[in-house]
Enzyme design. Structure first.
Site, PDB file in Angstrom:
ATOM      1  N   PHE A  29       0.856  -1.187   0.000  1.00 43.48           N
ATOM      2  CA  PHE A  29       0.000   0.000   0.000  1.00 43.48           C
ATOM      3  C   PHE A  29       0.891   1.235   0.000  1.00 43.48           C
ATOM      4  O   PHE A  29       1.727   1.403   0.884  1.00 43.48           O
ATOM      5  CB  PHE A  29      -0.914   0.025   1.231  1.00 43.48           C
ATOM      6  CG  PHE A  29      -1.842   1.209   1.211  1.00 43.48           C
ATOM      7  CD1 PHE A  29      -3.107   1.102   0.651  1.00 43.48           C
ATOM      8  CD2 PHE A  29      -1.443   2.446   1.719  1.00 43.48           C
ATOM      9  CE1 PHE A  29      -3.952   2.210   0.593  1.00 43.48           C
ATOM     10  CE2 PHE A  29      -2.278   3.553   1.663  1.00 43.48           C
ATOM     11  CZ  PHE A  29      -3.539   3.432   1.102  1.00 43.48           C
ATOM     12  N   ASP A  84       9.277   2.728   1.614  1.00 46.29           N
ATOM     13  CA  ASP A  84       8.119   3.531   2.026  1.00 46.29           C
ATOM     14  C   ASP A  84       7.884   3.301   3.524  1.00 46.29           C
ATOM     15  O   ASP A  84       7.386   2.246   3.926  1.00 46.29           O
ATOM     16  CB  ASP A  84       6.905   3.109   1.187  1.00 46.29           C
ATOM     17  CG  ASP A  84       5.633   3.861   1.597  1.00 46.29           C
ATOM     18  OD1 ASP A  84       5.617   4.478   2.686  1.00 46.29           O
ATOM     19  OD2 ASP A  84       4.653   3.820   0.825  1.00 46.29           O
ATOM     20  N   LYS A 123       2.350  10.444   8.309  1.00 49.02           N
ATOM     21  CA  LYS A 123       1.646   9.945   9.513  1.00 49.02           C
ATOM     22  C   LYS A 123       2.294  10.411  10.816  1.00 49.02           C
ATOM     23  O   LYS A 123       2.204  11.579  11.154  1.00 49.02           O
ATOM     24  CB  LYS A 123       1.581   8.417   9.459  1.00 49.02           C
ATOM     25  CG  LYS A 123       0.714   7.929   8.281  1.00 49.02           C
ATOM     26  CD  LYS A 123       0.045   6.634   8.601  1.00 49.02           C
ATOM     27  CE  LYS A 123      -0.672   6.073   7.416  1.00 49.02           C
ATOM     28  NZ  LYS A 123      -2.004   5.639   7.729  1.00 49.02           N
ATOM     29  N   THR A 144       2.675  24.017  -4.501  1.00 48.74           N
ATOM     30  CA  THR A 144       2.447  25.289  -3.820  1.00 48.74           C
ATOM     31  C   THR A 144       3.034  25.311  -2.411  1.00 48.74           C
ATOM     32  O   THR A 144       3.807  26.192  -2.059  1.00 48.74           O
ATOM     33  CB  THR A 144       0.938  25.608  -3.725  1.00 48.74           C
ATOM     34  OG1 THR A 144       0.422  25.711  -5.049  1.00 48.74           O
ATOM     35  CG2 THR A 144       0.690  26.925  -2.997  1.00 48.74           C
TER      36      THR A 144
END
Ligand code: FES
Lengths: 458, 458
Positions: free
Chosen positions: A179, A288, A319, A340
């Site tokens: 995931f 990851d 997280k 941005t």
């Protein structure tokens, strides 16, 4: 100021939560809402809901609360006027950073940089962290192919209409059960549940199997080694196959523990060999750590358990680190990576304080200690209930156990919640697991384990 | 407490900014850094840098500051303890929302909902807002094709390996010059500058031309109408072509004013006709107001200038709204749209206050008034310097003018900055433009215009 235990007033969700769910349902989809919370009254490991129920929280907002609720060190930060201005004026960090930005990065993210990585790019969530890490790998790979960093005129014109050579047919190798987020690029590497992916267009990228280990590990050493060898061979095959297809693998992305996919672990040797395969085929290696980073495995990064000096080319996070972002090796300069906000300095502010607390209170040791108590408790439980529980496993407080079937698992979890313990329903591996903040204590786990034991008995 | 004008101490970037750029360069790519800021000292329309230079800010952090710096109403929010807990405990909004979430949504986002839209999903930035809006359109389109909402067994199994029918060959129609973000899905619909797209794999999705209007509009009415008709025809052709290719267009995405692409405007009739084309071909119509929303055009949403009851099926936002997200019509239920944070209630808190200030101080009228002053000033300037300036255009304070060549434009902008006025360099259309918060005053614009005039003179 921590509470000394759960205290329940109603079933969960209680009447107030049900009323609010109805209200919110008029405005947005509430299919995933569990209950409504009173975050002001929540403290430490205890989450208080709007019906006044106080629950031990082993779920921690999908593993994103690093120190429990309303930690005094974080609340205190807001007494300082400089910090108010950081919270109120969100800058475009990539062009107009605040004066203290380099210093704050040194104090926070750089102070926990993975081995071999001296550079970091902040982002705002796990998805943009991974999306931009993939882009950095693609750009790096194309620069390597070209032998220099300057796209050709043809690259520049063709990319404007989404065509090659400017938009190259490169791919990312990911793993079944992995995931990595839900935006389109991330989603092409996510393979945990169909419901995340169905009806969304994707990219034809290679997918390798992730090892399915048998437990207890001591008993299945040979079988597990074979399983890992099979997965490595398949990964290498895919890299070769996709190169021949004309869609070379620019990078490999993997979680140190597959979290959303059902708490799947692999040995340090597996990751070492995969890292070597990446090197051999000229692919970047992206670890990851969005779910595993931040201390819950007993080390700040789960990949530290591999014991490597050079664990990867990119490590992404979010997280429990409050800000998203990715570390990278010098060679993988994220040229042209921009948006941005490029993160949010107010999250960085809180992260600095979180890291201070983890250090001064030795929380990583605490995680190891209480994680051991939890895992031992799970071992005992599965010995007592072999027909119901199996495959107890974990690192630090990142622990899991499989339940024999969905109905039993759901029933345990709902009963536990009504007795004041929130944990996670996991539909894929039929397991319940905990992803606790580093401050989680042995007392809390003991309470949780006792509860589960009682449910299994009756 | 606002400053009464710019005050410059050094050239920009000054020595302190240069030193910090060097420091930050050790940690991350600083290619886009302009200078470092002292956000604590910045006030209203004035941005103060680390060298003590105080500049009039027409750039406003890439159009993401709604009320200027350190607005007292926003600072005041942090005196309330409930708000501290909202800032410190970021929840997983999709599963455990705070008790006041429905009420806060009503007070903030729902109070400015676009016509015909009663539902809103919060997100964390412009990219995840658009990525998830696209996903909502794909899911809606597939449900329509199937005639019901339940994916087949084949859908569920094929999507796990990124293949059809589970991952369908659907597309989004976008416009040349458009900008919708930089994550992979968004990037496939972004066509403003090659440098955003080159070296990143993409999807074969259709792209239509956006009208290139001639100015002054009164003079070129016939040509411009023809130009818009040509673009509409081409858009419809692409929809038909991609359907025949087997990649049907599930949705059309467009900005009411192409911002990053160089401030390109089109008439309300153009958008109305495009909306009809979407309806005719069964495509969802997605209005991307990430840059235009929040009041800078003199209406809260730029699409209000079209005067339609049913302007679109989805309206996405971010930047000046502080939180990202998208509104949608009832039919486009964003089933299965989920991520860890689903926005950030602390941003919603500030948005509520921003909307209060916009209302009580009649800031939309102020934008219209000062925008007129700015545009009239730009008209005058282009009359005085016809060889250098042309195509003055704008709505509210969202104004632009083209400069004859890159060198002249860059020189004007750098000179203006050294005199205490930050504006935006735009490499594509050689224009400089302003994207000012609703609180921007006529005095500020007059000052800006005077400066430009002085530079052009000498
Ligand atoms: S994609 Fe990460 S915040 Fe929007």
């Amino acid at each position: 100021c921590d509470y000394d235990g759960p205290a329940m007033k109603t079933q969960v969700p209680g009447p107030r939560s049900q009323e609010l769910t109805k209200q919110l349902g008029e405005i947005q989809n509430v299919g995933a809402v569990n209950f409504f919370c009173n975050y002001n009254e929540s403290r430490g490991n205890y989450l208080v809901d709007v019906d006044g129920n106080r629950m031990l929280d082993l779920y921690t907002q999908i593993s994103s609360i690093p120190l429990g609720y309303n930690h005094p060190a974080l609340i205190k930060l807001m007494a300082h006027p400089d910090n108010l201005s950081t919270i109120v004026n969100r800058p475009a960090l990539g062009i107009l950073p605040p004066g203290n930005f380099p210093e704050k990065l040194m104090e926070s993210l750089l102070s926990v940089a993975p081995s071999g990585m001296t550079r970091v790019q902040t982002m705002a969530c796990g998805s943009c962290s991974n999306e931009n890490a993939y882009k950095a790998m693609f750009i790096w790979y194309r620069n390597k192919e070209r032998g220099h960093n300057t796209p050709s005129a043809e690259d520049l014109s063709s990319c404007m209409v989404n065509q090659g050579p400017g938009c190259p047919d490169l791919s990312i190798l990911s793993f079944m059960g992995g995931f990595h987020g839900r935006t389109l690029g991330c989603l092409a590497t996510t393979h945990s549940k169909a419901i995340h992916k169905v009806d969304v267009p994707s990219l034809d990228w290679p997918i390798a199997p992730f090892p399915k280990l048998k437990y207890p590990l001591e008993e299945f050493a040979r079988e597990n080694a074979q399983e890992e060898a099979r997965c490595l061979e398949e990964a290498e095959d895919q890299i070769v196959k996709w190169r021949h297809k004309g869609k070379p693998v620019a990078g490999i992305v993997i979680e140190p523990i597959q979290a959303e996919g059902g708490d799947n672990h692999a040995s340090p040797e597996f990751f070492k060999s995969l890292r070597n395969i990446a090197r051999k085929h000229g692919c970047a290696f992206h670890v990851d750590e969005v779910q595993t980073g931040g201390g819950c495995t007993g080390k700040f990064w789960a990949h530290e358990h591999w014991g490597m000096d050079d664990p990867g080319d990119i490590v992404s996070f979010s997280k429990k680190l409050l800000t998203g972002g990715f570390y990278h090796k010098n060679e993988l300069q994220p040229y042209r990576i921009f948006n941005t906000w490029m993160g949010d300095p107010s999250k960085n502010l809180f992260l600095t304080e979180v890291l201070n607390v983890i250090r001064t209170e030795n929380l990583l040791e605490e995680v190891t200690r209480s994680g051991k108590a939890l895992l031992n408790g799970l071992y005992e439980l599965q010995t007592q209930y072999p027909g119901i529980l199996s495959r107890a496993r974990g690192q630090g407080t990142f622990c899991a156990i499989d339940v024999c079937d969905d109905a039993t698992r759901t029933s345990i979890i709902l009963k536990a919640r009504n007795k004041g313990t929130c944990t996670r329903r996991h539909s894929l591996r039929k397991c319940f697991y905990s992803m606790c903040p580093p401050s989680f204590s042995i007392t809390a786990f003991t309470r949780f384990l006792k509860l589960v034991q009682v449910f299994l008995k009756y």
